[in-house]
Design an enzyme around this catalytic site. Structure first.
Site, PDB file in Angstrom:
ATOM      1  N   LYS A   1      -5.936 -10.190  -5.516  1.00  0.00           N
ATOM      2  CA  LYS A   1      -7.078 -10.376  -4.599  1.00  0.00           C
ATOM      3  C   LYS A   1      -8.260  -9.488  -4.976  1.00  0.00           C
ATOM      4  O   LYS A   1      -8.071  -8.376  -5.447  1.00  0.00           O
ATOM      5  CB  LYS A   1      -6.586 -10.013  -3.186  1.00  0.00           C
TER       6      LYS A   1
ATOM      7  N   LYS B   1     -11.838  -4.636  -1.618  1.00  0.00           N
ATOM      8  CA  LYS B   1     -12.881  -3.619  -1.697  1.00  0.00           C
ATOM      9  C   LYS B   1     -12.350  -2.221  -1.970  1.00  0.00           C
ATOM     10  O   LYS B   1     -13.066  -1.370  -2.460  1.00  0.00           O
ATOM     11  CB  LYS B   1     -13.759  -3.633  -0.442  1.00  0.00           C
TER      12      LYS B   1
ATOM     13  N   LYS C   1       0.831  -1.219   0.000  1.00  0.00           N
ATOM     14  CA  LYS C   1       0.000   0.000   0.000  1.00  0.00           C
ATOM     15  C   LYS C   1       0.856   1.255   0.000  1.00  0.00           C
ATOM     16  O   LYS C   1       0.519   2.243  -0.650  1.00  0.00           O
ATOM     17  CB  LYS C   1      -0.938   0.006   1.217  1.00  0.00           C
TER      18      LYS C   1
HETATM   19  P1  TYM Z   1     -10.701  -6.343   5.480  1.00  0.00           P
HETATM   20  O1  TYM Z   1     -11.723  -5.328   5.815  1.00  0.00           O
HETATM   21  O2  TYM Z   1      -9.806  -6.082   4.333  1.00  0.00           O
HETATM   22  O3  TYM Z   1     -11.400  -7.728   5.209  1.00  0.00           O
HETATM   23  C1  TYM Z   1     -12.337  -8.292   6.117  1.00  0.00           C
HETATM   24  C2  TYM Z   1     -12.213  -9.792   6.075  1.00  0.00           C
HETATM   25  O4  TYM Z   1     -12.436 -10.275   4.756  1.00  0.00           O
HETATM   26  C3  TYM Z   1     -11.336 -11.072   4.328  1.00  0.00           C
HETATM   27  N1  TYM Z   1     -11.130 -10.841   2.908  1.00  0.00           N
HETATM   28  C4  TYM Z   1     -11.031 -11.817   2.002  1.00  0.00           C
HETATM   29  N2  TYM Z   1     -11.097 -13.149   2.123  1.00  0.00           N
HETATM   30  C5  TYM Z   1     -10.961 -13.881   0.987  1.00  0.00           C
HETATM   31  N3  TYM Z   1     -10.794 -13.323  -0.243  1.00  0.00           N
HETATM   32  C6  TYM Z   1     -10.722 -11.996  -0.402  1.00  0.00           C
HETATM   33  N4  TYM Z   1     -10.574 -11.468  -1.608  1.00  0.00           N
HETATM   34  C7  TYM Z   1     -10.837 -11.173   0.758  1.00  0.00           C
HETATM   35  N5  TYM Z   1     -10.825  -9.830   0.961  1.00  0.00           N
HETATM   36  C8  TYM Z   1     -10.979  -9.659   2.281  1.00  0.00           C
HETATM   37  C9  TYM Z   1     -10.147 -10.568   5.138  1.00  0.00           C
HETATM   38  O5  TYM Z   1      -9.141 -11.550   5.220  1.00  0.00           O
HETATM   39  C10 TYM Z   1     -10.814 -10.268   6.457  1.00  0.00           C
HETATM   40  O6  TYM Z   1     -10.932 -11.450   7.228  1.00  0.00           O
HETATM   41  N6  TYM Z   1      -7.097  -5.711   8.831  1.00  0.00           N
HETATM   42  C11 TYM Z   1      -8.405  -6.303   8.604  1.00  0.00           C
HETATM   43  C12 TYM Z   1      -9.463  -5.829   9.559  1.00  0.00           C
HETATM   44  C13 TYM Z   1      -9.145  -6.005  10.990  1.00  0.00           C
HETATM   45  C14 TYM Z   1      -9.231  -7.213  11.720  1.00  0.00           C
HETATM   46  C15 TYM Z   1      -8.869  -6.864  13.066  1.00  0.00           C
HETATM   47  C16 TYM Z   1      -9.549  -8.525  11.370  1.00  0.00           C
HETATM   48  C17 TYM Z   1      -8.744  -5.029  11.852  1.00  0.00           C
HETATM   49  N7  TYM Z   1      -8.606  -5.545  13.098  1.00  0.00           N
HETATM   50  C18 TYM Z   1      -8.836  -7.847  14.050  1.00  0.00           C
HETATM   51  C19 TYM Z   1      -9.513  -9.493  12.384  1.00  0.00           C
HETATM   52  C20 TYM Z   1      -9.165  -9.148  13.701  1.00  0.00           C
HETATM   53  C21 TYM Z   1      -8.838  -5.953   7.205  1.00  0.00           C
HETATM   54  O7  TYM Z   1      -8.353  -5.011   6.626  1.00  0.00           O
HETATM   55  O8  TYM Z   1      -9.854  -6.708   6.776  1.00  0.00           O
END
Ligand code: TYM
Length: 344
Positions: free
Chosen positions: A197, A200, A112
């Site tokens: 990937k 979003k 990023k």
């Molecule tokens: P985020 O918001 O990007 O994604 C949320 C969850 O969705 C999963 N995910 C995916 N899984 C499979 N294929 C994909 N293309 C895909 N895109 C997203 C992510 O793995 C995630 O489980 N840093 C985290 C948010 C966060 C978090 C936490 C998660 C902050 N604190 C504590 C768990 C525990 C994030 O950016 O997720």
């Protein structure tokens, strides 16, 4: 009982990747089998260039969609990160345990930050320290399991390392968590570029299925998915990433196995058609419930207020214990403790 914590970041509209990689299991498994907390991690949305009104809108929308997907406030705790001060409180302590080198090795930071610099923008310091805040999210709740997609496992590893290091230095304070990625659809790929990937925050709309896409939009995106030059339908993530992605999506939507499903198809067209319909059917009830919930915003607010109260009550004792363990003087409570006349 196993404690589960996970979150989603309101930096864009939720996608099929978020659903299949994480949310589906929160709804179908975790909230029934564990003491589960789920969080709209809005503080994390401030690590990149952001529009305040959009973050607010997306946070409300993410919470509404999680309820629409089937999270039940009677079975789990749903809340917004910034409503619970313990996350930011603990994050600073963990910054005093993490190292600069550790932060700079994080893959998501490297990617990023490089993207931001290439655009001529500046990189926010919070983008570098983001994984520490994520570790705080997890450790504050004495979490055993973190159901996340494959892209988050390095961050959960860091949370483990910080928990172990803190416990060794200052005494046992944190439960050491582990990531629990799904077996299939652990990394749903962009339909237009199956080597990257489905994210979003990306700009390429046609390769991303959003949870609120109309059925015809979903069909169009899936039918136009980039496949490979071969003609046979085989499940091979390396050699045939486009077809493998469709097989995984179909398997995750219908509960099947991608390898077995590949045997049922002789053409890409038929595979795409069935995948599109499976996604449309998966999203239909979520979208219906989302429409109902949008008509009752007070209900969503009540759920989030109640969720934040419950979350605070869980997190506070652990975060207070960490403050004491690391050497900070507790605020006066009115109860006098004897002053120890020692030179320490
Ligand atoms: P985020 O918001 O990007 O994604 C949320 C969850 O969705 C999963 N995910 C995916 N899984 C499979 N294929 C994909 N293309 C895909 N895109 C997203 C992510 O793995 C995630 O489980 N840093 C985290 C948010 C966060 C978090 C936490 C998660 C902050 N604190 C504590 C768990 C525990 C994030 O950016 O997720």
């Amino acid at each position: 009982m196993t404690r589960v914590f996970s979150g989603v970041k309101p930096t864009g509209h939720l996608t099929l990747g978020n659903y299949l990689g994480a949310i589906q299991r929160w709804v179908d498994v975790d909230q029934h089998q564990a003491d589960a907390l789920f969080c709209v991690v809005d503080l994390h949305a401030l690590t990149v260039d952001h529009d305040p009104a959009r973050v607010r809108r997306l946070s409300r929308q993410a919470a509404t969609l999680l309820l629409a997907a089937g999270l039940d406030p009677e079975r789990c705790t749903l809340f917004v990160q910034s409503h619970v001060d313990e996350h930011a409180r603990l994050s600073y302590l963990l910054e005093c345990v993490a190292t600069d080198g550790e932060m700079r090795r994080m893959i998501q930071y490297k990617e990023k930050a490089a993207r931001e610099r290439a655009r001529g923008g500046s990189v926010r310091l919070s983008l570098l320290t983001y994984p520490v805040l994520m570790a705080a999210d997890i450790l504050a709740y004495a979490t055993d399991e973190v159901p996340v997609g494959d892209d988050q496992t390095q961050h959960v590893e860091l949370a483990r390392d910080l928990a172990v290091r803190f416990n060794q230095r200052y005494g046992h304070t944190f439960v050491v968590p582990r990531a629990t990625p799904p077996k299939i659809a652990t990394r749903v790929m962009n339909l237009q570029d199956p080597t990257s990937k489905m994210g979003k925050s990306d700009d390429s709309g046609p390769g991303i299925v959003y949870l609120l896409d109309e059925p015809d939009v979903v069909r169009k995106k899936v039918m136009r998915a980039v496949t490979d030059s071969g003609a046979e339908v085989v499940y091979d993530r390396e050699a045939r990433p486009g077809v493998a992605n469709l097989l995984e999506i179909l398997a995750a939507c219908s509960g099947g196995d991608p390898e077995e499903l590949s045997g049922a198809y002789t053409s890409y067209g038929a595979l795409k058609k069935d995948t599109a319909e499976a996604v449309v059917e998966l999203l239909r009830p979520v979208q219906e419930r989302h429409r109902e919930l949008c008509a009752d915003p007070a209900h969503v607010e009540d759920v989030l207020r109640d969720g934040a109260e419950r979350a605070r009550a869980v997190a506070r004792p652990t975060v207070d214990a960490a403050y004491r363990a690391i050497g900070l003087l507790p605020a006066a409570s009115g109860v006098r403790e004897p002053v120890v006349n020692a030179a320490r």
